[in-house]
Structures are given as C-alpha cells and as structure tokens.
Motif scaffolding. Structure first.
Motif, PDB file in Angstrom:
ATOM      1  N   ARG A 137      -6.833   7.323   2.326  1.00 21.31           N
ATOM      2  CA  ARG A 137      -6.143   8.137   1.322  1.00 21.31           C
ATOM      3  C   ARG A 137      -7.061   8.471   0.157  1.00 21.31           C
ATOM      4  O   ARG A 137      -6.989   9.560  -0.406  1.00 21.31           O
ATOM      5  N   ALA A 152      -1.821  12.584  -1.833  1.00 17.58           N
ATOM      6  CA  ALA A 152      -2.877  11.572  -2.004  1.00 17.58           C
ATOM      7  C   ALA A 152      -3.597  11.762  -3.329  1.00 17.58           C
ATOM      8  O   ALA A 152      -4.228  10.833  -3.833  1.00 17.58           O
ATOM      9  N   ASP A 155      -2.605   9.016  -5.853  1.00 15.51           N
ATOM     10  CA  ASP A 155      -3.309   7.747  -5.650  1.00 15.51           C
ATOM     11  C   ASP A 155      -4.776   7.872  -6.061  1.00 15.51           C
ATOM     12  O   ASP A 155      -5.352   6.964  -6.674  1.00 15.51           O
ATOM     13  N   SER A 189       1.989  10.838   7.715  1.00 22.21           N
ATOM     14  CA  SER A 189       0.657  10.941   8.299  1.00 22.21           C
ATOM     15  C   SER A 189       0.802  11.166   9.800  1.00 22.21           C
ATOM     16  O   SER A 189       1.854  10.863  10.386  1.00 22.21           O
TER      17      SER A 189
END
Length: 223
Positions: A137, A152, A155, A189
């Motif tokens: 990620r 992502a 993050d 995913s």
C-alpha cells in the motif's frame, strides 16, 4: 516545509484531496498547488481545483506529490509538466506519488532502479519506466515514497507525516481526522475481491491500459 502538489486535468480528486487533508495539518506546512496554468483544473468528479501557482512562480519544494488519474496520459506527454517534475524532484527532500502519479515520476526518469507501487491495474507498467514493482500500500525507497491506488494515498500521507514530524504528531492528526477505516466489504484489492467484481474492473481498465501504454511510449520517446 513547502509541500507541492502537481495538478493536471482529469486527475483523480481523492488521490489529491486525501493526502492534502493529512499533510496540510503538519506543523509549519506551506502548500502549493502547481499547474501549467492558473486556470481551474477539472478532476474526474464535479470538483474543480484552483491552482495557487503555475510552473514559473512555484516556490522551491521540500515535498513533491504527484497524484494519479486518467489524465496522466496527457500529463506524461507534456514537456513543460515533465520539466517541472524533473526540476522540483531534483531538489525536493521527498519525492512522492499516489496511484498512477508514479508513472509521471517514471516518465520524468525519477523511478529508475527504485522500488515503487501504484494502482493494481497499472502495477506491471512500473517496469516500463525502470522501477521495481512492489505490491504494498505504501513503498519507500530512500527519499521516494509511493502510494497504491486512490485511498492508499491516505495511508501514504500518514506514513510521510510520521517521517517528517514523528509518530505522535501523525497519530494526533489521525485522531483529529477520525481515520479509523472499517470497510463494509472485503473487496478493496484484487486478492480480496470476489470474481464478479474483479472481472468487471479488469474489463473497465483493459481499454484504459491500451491507451495508457501508447501514451507512455510516446512520453518516453520524447524524453
């Protein structure tokens, strides 16, 4: 810290707005939104973005962030855009991207020999720009930070925030934003998605990948 986001037409707005929301809360952060022109920039949604700078008056950046989106095809082939990315990438303390923004870095020659990630549908394309694809990620290689697809980027931004200002600051920002994800479906995913969802998205991206590869080849031939 001067944080510069590259804006270009038809970028994916969450690639940009997710990291922007996190990184703009760093102590002392100064954010520049740089585009080729100062006219409003259309995204992939109804949201339109207003650049704060163009390529000629953007202050030197400490952190360069490149979002992705279907507009990368044209951005990769634009000589002024690539020249700006090369210039700022050469002097930035951190060179970063979210989603397919990695391929703009690649077209600028900034991924050669580097580990990187991008959106799952484009992951194998990283090899075309000399990068080593890593399925994660968030991927760091020296001062290069790359995030996977779209969400992502959040993050990714917290990873950068911790690197720049320390974990306690990053955690405080996370709490302030109430970033506590608990997705209703395990479908985020290719490894988790059910076959029908995966098939639908593979079919969606198939024509896009063909167009992207053609654009990337042209971009690399121009460099």
């Amino acid at each position: 810290m001067n944080i510069t986001f590259l804006l270009f037409s038809n970028l994916t707005q969450l690639d940009f707005t997710g990291p922007l929301q996190v990184l703009s809360r760093l102590p002392g952060a100064q954010v520049a939104l740089a585009a080729k022109h100062k006219a409003p920039v259309a995204t992939d949604t109804a949201l339109t973005l207003n650049p704060t700078h163009d390529f000629t008056d953007c202050p030197p950046t400490d952190l360069l962030c490149i979002p992705g989106g279907f507009g990368v095809d044209d951005a990769m082939q634009d000589a002024e855009t690539i020249a700006f990315v090369k210039r700022e990438g050469a002097r930035a303390q951190y060179v970063t991207s979210v989603c397919t923004g990695a391929l703009i870095l690649g077209a600028a020659g900034l991924l050669k020999g580097k580990k990187a990630t991008t959106h799952w549908a484009y992951h194998s394309e990283l090899k075309s720009v000399g990068a080593e694809p890593v399925k994660a990620r968030v991927v760091r290689d020296g001062n290069l930070f790359t995030g996977g697809g779209v969400t992502a980027g959040i993050d990714f931004a917290f990873t950068l925030a911790a690197e720049i200002a320390g974990e306690e600051v990053a955690k405080a920002i996370q709490l302030g934003l109430e970033y506590d994800p608990a997705p209703p479906f395990l479908a985020g995913s290719p490894d988790k998605a059910a076959p029908p969802a995966l098939k639908s998205q593979q079919e969606r991206y198939a024509p896009r990948l063909a167009a992207f590869r053609e654009a990337l080849e042209k971009a690399l031939n121009q460099s």
